[in-house]
Design an enzyme around this catalytic site. Structure first.
Site, PDB file in Angstrom:
ATOM      1  N   GLY A  12       0.395  15.943  21.084  1.00  0.00           N
ATOM      2  CA  GLY A  12       0.782  16.849  22.375  1.00  0.00           C
ATOM      3  C   GLY A  12      -0.135  17.918  22.669  1.00  0.00           C
ATOM      4  O   GLY A  12      -1.137  17.975  21.842  1.00  0.00           O
ATOM      5  N   PHE A  13       0.488  18.878  23.342  1.00  0.00           N
ATOM      6  CA  PHE A  13      -0.479  20.183  23.663  1.00  0.00           C
ATOM      7  C   PHE A  13      -0.470  21.047  22.304  1.00  0.00           C
ATOM      8  O   PHE A  13      -1.774  21.326  21.826  1.00  0.00           O
ATOM      9  CB  PHE A  13       0.538  21.175  24.502  1.00  0.00           C
ATOM     10  CG  PHE A  13       0.101  22.316  24.702  1.00  0.00           C
ATOM     11  CD1 PHE A  13      -1.188  22.990  24.740  1.00  0.00           C
ATOM     12  CD2 PHE A  13       1.087  23.442  24.555  1.00  0.00           C
ATOM     13  CE1 PHE A  13      -1.609  24.434  24.793  1.00  0.00           C
ATOM     14  CE2 PHE A  13       0.531  24.795  24.794  1.00  0.00           C
ATOM     15  CZ  PHE A  13      -0.603  25.062  24.655  1.00  0.00           C
ATOM     16  N   ILE A  14       0.514  21.265  21.730  1.00  0.00           N
ATOM     17  CA  ILE A  14       0.330  22.350  20.442  1.00  0.00           C
ATOM     18  C   ILE A  14      -0.203  21.479  19.099  1.00  0.00           C
ATOM     19  O   ILE A  14      -1.043  21.775  18.515  1.00  0.00           O
ATOM     20  CB  ILE A  14       1.558  23.071  20.247  1.00  0.00           C
ATOM     21  CG1 ILE A  14       1.963  23.793  21.107  1.00  0.00           C
ATOM     22  CG2 ILE A  14       1.485  23.899  18.787  1.00  0.00           C
ATOM     23  CD1 ILE A  14       3.291  24.317  20.972  1.00  0.00           C
ATOM     24  N   GLY A  38       2.951  13.376  24.662  1.00  0.00           N
ATOM     25  CA  GLY A  38       1.640  13.605  24.476  1.00  0.00           C
ATOM     26  C   GLY A  38       0.855  12.694  25.000  1.00  0.00           C
ATOM     27  O   GLY A  38       1.227  11.625  25.738  1.00  0.00           O
ATOM     28  N   THR A  97      16.274  12.627  20.179  1.00  0.00           N
ATOM     29  CA  THR A  97      15.041  12.983  19.639  1.00  0.00           C
ATOM     30  C   THR A  97      14.962  13.999  18.593  1.00  0.00           C
ATOM     31  O   THR A  97      14.341  13.981  17.661  1.00  0.00           O
ATOM     32  CB  THR A  97      14.093  13.142  20.866  1.00  0.00           C
ATOM     33  OG1 THR A  97      14.255  11.850  21.748  1.00  0.00           O
ATOM     34  CG2 THR A  97      12.720  13.269  20.389  1.00  0.00           C
ATOM     35  N   TYR A 151      19.405  21.247  24.639  1.00  0.00           N
ATOM     36  CA  TYR A 151      18.154  21.512  23.951  1.00  0.00           C
ATOM     37  C   TYR A 151      18.139  22.736  22.910  1.00  0.00           C
ATOM     38  O   TYR A 151      17.869  22.595  21.623  1.00  0.00           O
ATOM     39  CB  TYR A 151      16.757  21.758  24.871  1.00  0.00           C
ATOM     40  CG  TYR A 151      15.467  21.969  24.156  1.00  0.00           C
ATOM     41  CD1 TYR A 151      14.878  20.965  23.435  1.00  0.00           C
ATOM     42  CD2 TYR A 151      15.193  23.168  24.401  1.00  0.00           C
ATOM     43  CE1 TYR A 151      13.712  21.090  23.032  1.00  0.00           C
ATOM     44  CE2 TYR A 151      13.959  23.485  23.582  1.00  0.00           C
ATOM     45  CZ  TYR A 151      13.163  22.581  22.947  1.00  0.00           C
ATOM     46  OH  TYR A 151      11.855  22.821  22.374  1.00  0.00           O
TER      47      TYR A 151
END
Length: 323
Positions: A12-14, A38, A97, A151
């Site tokens: 993924g991004f981070i 990702g 998740t 979330y």
């Protein structure tokens, strides 16, 4: 001797930036990612490092995770359902998740007491109006009938679980609440505002601001956030603690759109879209989200130093060449 870091959600991004930084410093990195959000393109360039390994699978695969966690010295748990749009459209997926994945990671790491970094979010502060947000402030969430808050609730539960493992079992756990981390490789697909604005500005299409645009956020560059995560998981003094990680420089979303347009010299118009059209009727948003980062600064010297103008330039550079 180099340490081995397992990064869940590492494509993924981070996660990809974390993997890159650790490998560049001589460490070994195991990445597990199901590629739901990702992308293999994010980590393709890391294959040249002999200490890099990537497994395409889910953290829900307990047998696989047992083997990966068993090989790691540190676990950086980033795998999660991300983005407002994904959470609103698929709340069941977001809850399962986030909660089940964290349960598995903590249970397995507890066998050998490997330090675990749990990536949480500023969303957990909910609708609290006290600014800036401090780590020991109350959390004020909306009703369970509105999926918008699922979330935040799931990530808060992750935090409770991690802290419980720390106190009951002595598992070294660190929790980082990230505030709008931005930079190259971040995609706008799931509602991330800055990459969306940059893409729209570069294309000359309307820059879409949801709501009245007066809601404000603080944006921290991923290159400033990553070192803080690494230093926190390596610090025994951080274990059992919760840390805000983000910039304290506040800007309204309308002002951000204007800055992106001006910075990129874009002909795009700025248009407002009601939340009801962007998401669904009854959607709630937080008006302000500003972190108090003194705790992370005092322990590991964290500062969000990169100016927003420079962040916009780097994101734009990425999108000009991104496939």
């Amino acid at each position: 001797m180099p340490a081995t870091y397992l990064i869940t959600g590492g494509a993924g991004f981070i996660g990809s930036h974390l993997a890159e930084a650790l490998l560049a410093s001589g460490e070994r990195v195991l990445v597990v990612d199901d590629l739901s959000t990702g992308r293999l393109q994010n980590i393709e360039h890391l294959k040249r490092f002999p200490g890099f390994e990537c497994v395409v699978d889910t953290v829900m695969n307990r047998a696989l995770m047992a083997g990966l966690v068993g090989r790691a010295d540190y676990v950086l748990h980033l795998a999660a359902a991300v983005g407002v749009r994904l959470v609103v459209e698929s709340p069941v997926r977001a809850i399962e998740t986030n909660v089940r994945g964290t349960e598995i990671v903590l249970e397995l790491a507890n066998r050998r007491k490997q330090p675990v970094f749990i990536t949480s979010t500023s969303e957990v502060y909910g609708k609290t109006s006290r600014v800036p947000f401090a780590e020991d402030d109350d959390l004020v969430l909306g009703p369970t009938t509105r999926g918008r808050w699922s979330y935040a609730c799931s990530k808060a539960l992750d935090e409770f679980l991690g802290i419980a493992y720390f106190h009951e079992s002595g598992l070294p756990v660190v929790i980082g609440r990230l505030f709008n981390t931005v930079g190259p490789r971040q995609r706008g697909r799931y509602g991330m505002v800055l990459p969306n604005f940059v893409k729209q500005a570069l294309a000359g299409s309307p820059i879409t601001v949801y709501g009245d645009g007066m809601q404000s956020r603080c944006f921290a560059y991923v290159g400033d956030v990553v070192p803080a995560i690494v230093r926190l998981i390596q610090s025994e003094a951080a274990y059992g603690g919760v840390f805000n990680i983000g910039s304290d420089q506040e800007i309204s979303i309308r002002e951000l759109a204007e800055l992106v347009k001006r910075r990129l010299e874009s002909p795009s118009d700025i248009v407002s879209i009601p939340y009801e059209e962007a998401y669904r009727v009854g959607f709630e948003d937080m008006r302000r989200r500003v972190p108090d980062t003194r705790k992370a600064f005092e322990l590991v010297g964290f500062e969000a130093r990169t100016p927003l103008t420079e962040i916009i330039d780097r994101v734009a550079e990425y999108y000009r060449v991104a496939v």
